[in-house]
Write an enzyme that holds these catalytic residues in place. Sequence first.
Site, PDB file in Angstrom:
ATOM      1  N   LYS A 232      34.361  36.894  39.496  1.00 44.99           N
ATOM      2  CA  LYS A 232      35.481  37.672  38.948  1.00 44.99           C
ATOM      3  C   LYS A 232      35.042  38.288  37.625  1.00 44.99           C
ATOM      4  O   LYS A 232      34.168  37.736  36.944  1.00 44.99           O
ATOM      5  CB  LYS A 232      36.695  36.774  38.709  1.00 44.99           C
ATOM      6  CG  LYS A 232      38.010  37.516  38.670  1.00 44.99           C
ATOM      7  CD  LYS A 232      38.520  37.810  40.075  1.00 44.99           C
ATOM      8  CE  LYS A 232      39.811  38.588  40.068  1.00 44.99           C
ATOM      9  NZ  LYS A 232      40.391  38.638  41.422  1.00 44.99           N
TER      10      LYS A 232
HETATM   11  P1  NAD Z   1      48.512  45.765  39.890  1.00 47.16           P
HETATM   12  O1  NAD Z   1      48.016  46.060  38.546  1.00 47.16           O
HETATM   13  O2  NAD Z   1      48.454  46.816  40.934  1.00 47.16           O
HETATM   14  O3  NAD Z   1      50.046  45.266  39.839  1.00 47.16           O
HETATM   15  C1  NAD Z   1      50.471  44.192  39.064  1.00 47.16           C
HETATM   16  C2  NAD Z   1      51.981  44.277  38.974  1.00 47.16           C
HETATM   17  O4  NAD Z   1      52.470  43.133  38.295  1.00 47.16           O
HETATM   18  C3  NAD Z   1      52.471  45.479  38.194  1.00 47.16           C
HETATM   19  O5  NAD Z   1      53.640  45.993  38.804  1.00 47.16           O
HETATM   20  C4  NAD Z   1      52.820  44.897  36.819  1.00 47.16           C
HETATM   21  O6  NAD Z   1      53.801  45.643  36.143  1.00 47.16           O
HETATM   22  C5  NAD Z   1      53.318  43.543  37.247  1.00 47.16           C
HETATM   23  N1  NAD Z   1      53.255  42.554  36.184  1.00 47.16           N
HETATM   24  C6  NAD Z   1      52.309  42.365  35.236  1.00 47.16           C
HETATM   25  N2  NAD Z   1      52.640  41.356  34.432  1.00 47.16           N
HETATM   26  C7  NAD Z   1      53.819  40.889  34.876  1.00 47.16           C
HETATM   27  C8  NAD Z   1      54.676  39.845  34.481  1.00 47.16           C
HETATM   28  N3  NAD Z   1      54.380  39.071  33.417  1.00 47.16           N
HETATM   29  N4  NAD Z   1      55.807  39.635  35.181  1.00 47.16           N
HETATM   30  C9  NAD Z   1      56.094  40.419  36.243  1.00 47.16           C
HETATM   31  N5  NAD Z   1      55.324  41.420  36.677  1.00 47.16           N
HETATM   32  C10 NAD Z   1      54.215  41.639  35.990  1.00 47.16           C
HETATM   33  O7  NAD Z   1      47.726  44.442  40.357  1.00 47.16           O
HETATM   34  P2  NAD Z   1      47.515  43.903  41.831  1.00 47.16           P
HETATM   35  O8  NAD Z   1      46.192  44.363  42.308  1.00 47.16           O
HETATM   36  O9  NAD Z   1      48.739  44.159  42.618  1.00 47.16           O
HETATM   37  O10 NAD Z   1      47.359  42.329  41.541  1.00 47.16           O
HETATM   38  C11 NAD Z   1      48.475  41.459  41.454  1.00 47.16           C
HETATM   39  C12 NAD Z   1      48.021  40.052  41.771  1.00 47.16           C
HETATM   40  O11 NAD Z   1      47.420  40.015  43.069  1.00 47.16           O
HETATM   41  C13 NAD Z   1      46.977  39.446  40.822  1.00 47.16           C
HETATM   42  O12 NAD Z   1      47.186  38.070  40.722  1.00 47.16           O
HETATM   43  C14 NAD Z   1      45.671  39.706  41.551  1.00 47.16           C
HETATM   44  O13 NAD Z   1      44.642  38.831  41.155  1.00 47.16           O
HETATM   45  C15 NAD Z   1      46.114  39.451  42.967  1.00 47.16           C
HETATM   46  N6  NAD Z   1      45.241  40.020  43.996  1.00 47.16           N
HETATM   47  C16 NAD Z   1      44.975  41.349  44.044  1.00 47.16           C
HETATM   48  C17 NAD Z   1      44.168  41.842  45.056  1.00 47.16           C
HETATM   49  C18 NAD Z   1      43.892  43.306  45.223  1.00 47.16           C
HETATM   50  O14 NAD Z   1      43.274  43.674  46.229  1.00 47.16           O
HETATM   51  N7  NAD Z   1      44.340  44.177  44.344  1.00 47.16           N
HETATM   52  C19 NAD Z   1      43.612  40.968  46.001  1.00 47.16           C
HETATM   53  C20 NAD Z   1      43.918  39.618  45.927  1.00 47.16           C
HETATM   54  C21 NAD Z   1      44.744  39.164  44.920  1.00 47.16           C
END
Ligand code: NAD
Length: 419
Positions: free
Chosen positions: A108
């Site tokens: 990561k």
């Molecule tokens: P992103 O940046 O697209 O979206 C994150 C969202 O969470 C945004 O809407 C943001 O406003 C919101 N957010 C941030 N802080 C917050 C809080 N304190 N309370 C509520 N909402 C909050 O990110 P993403 O890619 O959707 O990732 C989200 C989660 O999914 C993370 O934990 C990431 O590690 C995990 N994840 C992502 C992927 C991927 O392919 N993008 C894959 C596996 C896991």
Amino acid sequence: MEKMDRNDPLEMALEQVDIAAERLRLSPGMVGKLKSRQQEITVQFPVKMDGDEIRIFTGYRVQHNDIRGPYKGGIRYHPDVSLNEVRALAMWMTWKSAVVNIPFGGAKGGVICDPKTMSATELEHLTRRYTWQISSMIGPERDIPAPDVNTNPQVMAWIMDTYSTMKNRTVPAVVTGKPLELGGSVGRHEATGKGVFITGAEAAAHLGLSLEGARVVVQGAGNVGGIAAKFFQDAGAKIIAISDSTRGIYNEKGLNMDEVFVCKSRYKCLIGEQLKAEEITNAELLELDCDILVPSALEGQITGENADRIKARIIVEGANGPTTPEADRILYDRGVFIVPDILANAGGVTVSYFEWVQNLQNLLWSEEEISEKLTSILKRSFREVLDISEREKVDMRTGALMLGIKRVADATRFRGFYP
Ligand code: NAD
């Protein structure tokens, strides 16, 4: 002795290894190996901001384990990124790749920054310089980054271009989650959210809950949560609440996700008035009466403090590490069914794997092929985890950890310890 912080992501990840390792009866030496990281780097680097000011940023790349294949894991841009957070996320990537049985390890990366306050040019400068700083660690056969919180296909394109420029040749397979124009895969953008939906639907079917009219609450309207919500809505469920970092919006009758996306892109946040919804806090959102809760923002949201008040019947973890081990115990006792992160959000790394395979072989798979392969891998993995959890009488997280950690431990034994 140093006091343990129960909500520290690394402490959480290490405690999870102990829980699964005890069940698997792994030796202390093997547990030590599985808990340790193979390499990690902290970089500090200057970025020329608009207006010529120079700012110093700190970033990390942690490579947890590559026993089963090259390191794989996203890059996060966020003001709260910390080394322990990146270490935990790297470890979860190792187990996740193993749960879905794809030949990757776990890594990561993260940079402490606030992308919301930075221009596109500043983000490009930051990305290119960070890539240069970690370039000796990454590569298509070594460590392959991908998007995470606040990083997207454009950021992946800058990483690919910087790395390719340094190598004097085009190297698409150095990152996944690229734009389609640069060797990205169809289906990658929606893969994680789609996987959250597929595994959530499997859980609902297992518990005899119909998705038609099911009340779904989603924390985080980003790549994972927003897309998962759309899939749930298209399957007949009602999205009664969704949030971003600023606030949540709630309407018992159900929100229209297409209108939510328009509002997000127009105003960069969720506005209750625009969406005919009540504005609520993220804390209130988690405790709403609903059938399915999909935490899809950050770690440590469901803790020993609020687990008692969670009313959902099923929790599908779009985010990595949203639930602490203390909360896990409370929720298990209360009969809440959790689809754990390393299963629920594994659709992203699975389609990243498809993207990488296509890049290495100069192939282009169709959307149908990708969707069919993804669905079959996730349904099979869900069944394998459920079988373990029923056989061992443990929660789904422990089942998933046992499956993933056993695969990594078995591979470690076969390889042996050099020299
Ligand atoms: P992103 O940046 O697209 O979206 C994150 C969202 O969470 C945004 O809407 C943001 O406003 C919101 N957010 C941030 N802080 C917050 C809080 N304190 N309370 C509520 N909402 C909050 O990110 P993403 O890619 O959707 O990732 C989200 C989660 O999914 C993370 O934990 C990431 O590690 C995990 N994840 C992502 C992927 C991927 O392919 N993008 C894959 C596996 C896991």
